[in-house]
Design a protein around this motif. Structure first.
Motif, PDB file in Angstrom:
ATOM      1  N   VAL A   1     -11.290  -3.277  -9.184  1.00 11.32           N
ATOM      2  CA  VAL A   1     -12.198  -2.849  -8.116  1.00 11.32           C
ATOM      3  C   VAL A   1     -12.525  -1.381  -8.332  1.00 11.32           C
ATOM      4  O   VAL A   1     -11.794  -0.652  -9.026  1.00 11.32           O
ATOM      5  N   PRO A   2     -13.630  -0.882  -7.738  1.00 11.08           N
ATOM      6  CA  PRO A   2     -14.026   0.517  -7.956  1.00 11.08           C
ATOM      7  C   PRO A   2     -12.926   1.523  -7.639  1.00 11.08           C
ATOM      8  O   PRO A   2     -12.784   2.530  -8.342  1.00 11.08           O
ATOM      9  N   GLU A   3     -12.122   1.256  -6.600  1.00 12.25           N
ATOM     10  CA  GLU A   3     -11.047   2.187  -6.251  1.00 12.25           C
ATOM     11  C   GLU A   3     -10.017   2.273  -7.371  1.00 12.25           C
ATOM     12  O   GLU A   3      -9.511   3.366  -7.689  1.00 12.25           O
ATOM     13  N   ASP A   4      -9.695   1.142  -7.995  1.00 13.60           N
ATOM     14  CA  ASP A   4      -8.724   1.142  -9.086  1.00 13.60           C
ATOM     15  C   ASP A   4      -9.293   1.816 -10.333  1.00 13.60           C
ATOM     16  O   ASP A   4      -8.565   2.489 -11.073  1.00 13.60           O
TER      17      ASP A   4
ATOM     18  N   LEU B   1      -1.685  -0.180 -11.148  1.00 14.21           N
ATOM     19  CA  LEU B   1      -2.905  -0.978 -11.042  1.00 14.21           C
ATOM     20  C   LEU B   1      -2.650  -2.471 -11.223  1.00 14.21           C
ATOM     21  O   LEU B   1      -3.588  -3.256 -11.379  1.00 14.21           O
TER      22      LEU B   1
ATOM     23  N   ALA C   1     -11.381   4.236 -10.300  1.00 12.76           N
ATOM     24  CA  ALA C   1     -11.325   5.674 -10.018  1.00 12.76           C
ATOM     25  C   ALA C   1      -9.915   6.215 -10.220  1.00 12.76           C
ATOM     26  O   ALA C   1      -9.734   7.328 -10.732  1.00 12.76           O
ATOM     27  N   VAL C   2      -8.897   5.446  -9.818  1.00 16.51           N
ATOM     28  CA  VAL C   2      -7.506   5.861  -9.998  1.00 16.51           C
ATOM     29  C   VAL C   2      -7.177   5.996 -11.485  1.00 16.51           C
ATOM     30  O   VAL C   2      -6.592   6.994 -11.919  1.00 16.51           O
TER      31      VAL C   2
ATOM     32  N   ARG D   1       2.461   1.754  -3.395  1.00 14.32           N
ATOM     33  CA  ARG D   1       1.430   2.162  -4.350  1.00 14.32           C
ATOM     34  C   ARG D   1       1.076   3.635  -4.166  1.00 14.32           C
ATOM     35  O   ARG D   1       0.979   4.390  -5.140  1.00 14.32           O
ATOM     36  N   GLU D   2       0.888   4.052  -2.914  1.00 18.51           N
ATOM     37  CA  GLU D   2       0.534   5.438  -2.648  1.00 18.51           C
ATOM     38  C   GLU D   2       1.652   6.378  -3.084  1.00 18.51           C
ATOM     39  O   GLU D   2       1.400   7.455  -3.630  1.00 18.51           O
TER      40      GLU D   2
ATOM     41  N   THR E   1       0.822  -1.201   0.000  1.00 13.99           N
ATOM     42  CA  THR E   1       0.000   0.000   0.000  1.00 13.99           C
ATOM     43  C   THR E   1       0.860   1.256   0.000  1.00 13.99           C
ATOM     44  O   THR E   1       0.596   2.216  -0.726  1.00 13.99           O
TER      45      THR E   1
ATOM     46  N   THR F   1     -10.470   2.930 -20.091  1.00 14.38           N
ATOM     47  CA  THR F   1     -10.764   4.207 -19.442  1.00 14.38           C
ATOM     48  C   THR F   1     -10.787   5.313 -20.488  1.00 14.38           C
ATOM     49  O   THR F   1      -9.833   5.449 -21.260  1.00 14.38           O
TER      50      THR F   1
END
Length: 263
Positions: A147-150, A43, A152-153, A7-8, A4, A124
């Motif tokens: 996943v939805p978070e990915d 991702l 969105a990224v 990634r951040e 994490t 995208t």
């Protein structure tokens, strides 16, 4: 699997890089290659491609991370069907978690994607205020939707890149955007020619030839298009590249190695 924290950190760096395009000069081709490479890394996908609409309104492939991804993109453009095209025409992200089961809508695309080892794909749109100028497509060797978070990224990175491409200070006439996109398409042809030259002269793969050329360009802060043109014209020899200032003779010998990660 990327931690994490890592990634951040990579995501923060990516947004800073994209934000820089709003205030500094940048090369569209380099930006697009960089964008799709970073998204595949962040991702945790294995390959990617990026299409832009040309002055006639047709999608064209302008960047890809591998020959496999390039073939899939070319096949769906030729067939006029695929999740990436649907994404462009609707302006909405399209995720296919299992191409073999859920790809029946696009038989030509699905057959080629599976042949190249891809089992899932996410597309995208590159869009700004309802204007869609292209689509970024990420391919994975594993089954499973983002996943939805990915999602969105991916969309956030694509949105910032689109702003960079269409930023106001570059739009001085109605033809500027079309000229930028046409230049990107012309650059891709030149880059493909240079990859072929390097693959033949260095007895390597097209994928490795691209990495060698891209590394040379980034190490010297040169536009990828310029390096590709120099390779095709014979002005530079990447088998024996000139040594950078401060680089030791020992490290110079590693100049053509393929790095595990391009910063």
């Amino acid at each position: 699997m990327m931690t994490t924290k890592t990634r951040e950190s990579k995501l923060s760096t990516a947004f800073v890089k994209l934000a820089d395009t709003l205030v500094t000069e940048f090369d569209v081709v380099d930006l697009l290659h960089w964008l799709v490479e970073r998204c595949t890394e962040i991702l945790d996908t294995q390959a990617g491609g990026l299409m832009l609409v040309d002055p006639t309104g047709q999608l064209q492939l302008v960047a890809s991370t591998s020959e496999e991804a390039e073939l899939v993109e070319i096949f769906q453009l030729a067939a006029g069907e695929g999740p990436c095209l649907d994404c462009f025409y609707t302006g909405i992200p399209v995720t296919v978690g299992n191409i073999e089961i859920d790809g029946g809508t696009w038989p030509t695309f699905s057959t080629e994607a599976l042949k190249q080892g891809f089992k899932s794909v996410h597309a995208t749109p590159l869009r700004l205020r309802g204007q869609v100028i292209g689509t970024m497509n990420l391919f994975s060797h594993q089954i499973g939707a983002l996943v939805p978070e990915d999602i969105a990224v991916a969309q956030a990175l694509a949105d910032v890149a689109t702003i960079g491409i269409l930023q106001e200070r570059h739009i001085r006439s109605a033809n500027v955007v079309a000229e930028q996109l046409q230049r990107a398409l012309d650059s891709r042809i030149l880059i493909e020619q240079a990859k072929g030259v390097l693959a033949a002269t260095m007895n390597t793969t097209m994928n490795d030839a691209f990495v060698i050329m891209r590394t040379y360009a980034r190490d010297r802060n040169l536009p990828l298009r310029q390096v590709a043109g120099d390779v095709v014209s014979g002005r530079i020899d990447l088998q024996n590249p000139p040594r950078l200032i401060g680089q030791s003779p020992t490290s110079q010998g590693r100049g053509a190695e393929l790095p595990a990660q391009i910063p």
